[in-house]
Design an enzyme around this catalytic site. Sequence first.
Site, PDB file in Angstrom:
ATOM      1  N   ARG A   6       0.839  -1.198   0.000  1.00  0.00           N
ATOM      2  CA  ARG A   6       0.000   0.000   0.000  1.00  0.00           C
ATOM      3  C   ARG A   6       0.872   1.247   0.000  1.00  0.00           C
ATOM      4  O   ARG A   6       1.899   1.301   0.675  1.00  0.00           O
ATOM      5  CB  ARG A   6      -0.895   0.020   1.243  1.00  0.00           C
ATOM      6  CG  ARG A   6      -1.877  -1.133   1.322  1.00  0.00           C
ATOM      7  CD  ARG A   6      -2.587  -1.118   2.661  1.00  0.00           C
ATOM      8  NE  ARG A   6      -3.484  -2.257   2.819  1.00  0.00           N
ATOM      9  CZ  ARG A   6      -4.110  -2.552   3.956  1.00  0.00           C
ATOM     10  NH1 ARG A   6      -3.925  -1.787   5.022  1.00  0.00           N
ATOM     11  NH2 ARG A   6      -4.891  -3.608   4.024  1.00  0.00           N
TER      12      ARG A   6
ATOM     13  N   ASP B  58       0.858   5.599   0.438  1.00  0.00           N
ATOM     14  CA  ASP B  58       0.110   6.671   1.081  1.00  0.00           C
ATOM     15  C   ASP B  58      -0.343   7.721   0.075  1.00  0.00           C
ATOM     16  O   ASP B  58       0.073   7.724  -1.083  1.00  0.00           O
ATOM     17  CB  ASP B  58       0.982   7.357   2.141  1.00  0.00           C
ATOM     18  CG  ASP B  58       1.256   6.466   3.329  1.00  0.00           C
ATOM     19  OD1 ASP B  58       0.414   5.597   3.635  1.00  0.00           O
ATOM     20  OD2 ASP B  58       2.318   6.636   3.958  1.00  0.00           O
TER      21      ASP B  58
ATOM     22  N   ARG C 223       9.972   7.613   4.383  1.00  0.00           N
ATOM     23  CA  ARG C 223       9.856   9.064   4.576  1.00  0.00           C
ATOM     24  C   ARG C 223      10.447   9.504   5.910  1.00  0.00           C
ATOM     25  O   ARG C 223      11.007  10.605   6.021  1.00  0.00           O
ATOM     26  CB  ARG C 223       8.398   9.486   4.455  1.00  0.00           C
ATOM     27  CG  ARG C 223       7.842   9.335   3.040  1.00  0.00           C
ATOM     28  CD  ARG C 223       6.337   9.451   2.999  1.00  0.00           C
ATOM     29  NE  ARG C 223       5.892  10.728   3.538  1.00  0.00           N
ATOM     30  CZ  ARG C 223       4.628  10.992   3.876  1.00  0.00           C
ATOM     31  NH1 ARG C 223       3.700  10.047   3.744  1.00  0.00           N
ATOM     32  NH2 ARG C 223       4.301  12.171   4.348  1.00  0.00           N
TER      33      ARG C 223
END
Length: 269
Positions: free
Chosen positions: A49, A51, A196
């Site tokens: 998945r 974001d 990130r």
Amino acid sequence: MRYALGIEYDGTAFCGWQAQANGSSVQDAVEAALAVIADAPTRVVCAGRTDAGVHALGQVVHFDTEAQRPDSAWVRGVNAHLPPSVAVRWAQPVTEDFHARFSARGRRYRYLLLNRAQRPGLQAGRVGWHHQTLDERAMARAAAMLLGEHDFSSFRSAECQAKSPVKDLREAQIVRHGDFIVFDFAASAFLHHMVRNIIGALVYVGKGAHPPEWLAELLAGRDRRLAAPTFAASGLYLTGVDYDPGWQLNAMPSGIRAVGAGDTALFLG
């Protein structure tokens, strides 16, 4: 019959990969297009998945269907019903024991950071940005301290649903191309916001706020509160998913190269 698809997308306009009630996710767009070709509701399972605002060059999904269609229909036909920012790259029939997520042996991400005084214009939404000149050599030394199997709790979001924070980071490369700094990471799997959060910490090292050894301290501390803020989603790309050769997937390229040319970055498969 089960099919695997390779998909690329610009995540700027989407709320992320996972299906949402308002239908604003990449998964929603893909399933809607597949349903037209299959003439039936069609659910997909993805390898990883992403974001909101995160992009993909090598997302892999699988789906089951009773529809008898030529392989080309799952590419050209589906693409005809997808928004311009999403495209199927390839489609291939697979056995029923193939699973896009659980059969994967690893994932690869790239972060593209524009490092110049002026904010991005043409690349807005496609790159991260930091205005201060960053020391990519110091960041590379710092990133090397994260290689191997570790508890990455310091780089895990509070919303992460992974059963374990222990992951095997197999690659962490940092290269400058003109105004761009390119970060490549490969791991068995990644925690929510892991890349990130690592980028945020590396930027602190790159601007001289901390020495490279700080990354080792963060890793050992296993405390997200000690680390840097999560960096922008816009520069992050899922570049590929690794599977055993036995699956014989028409897989995406094993990597991409970013070539700096003035203020432009070209992605080459």
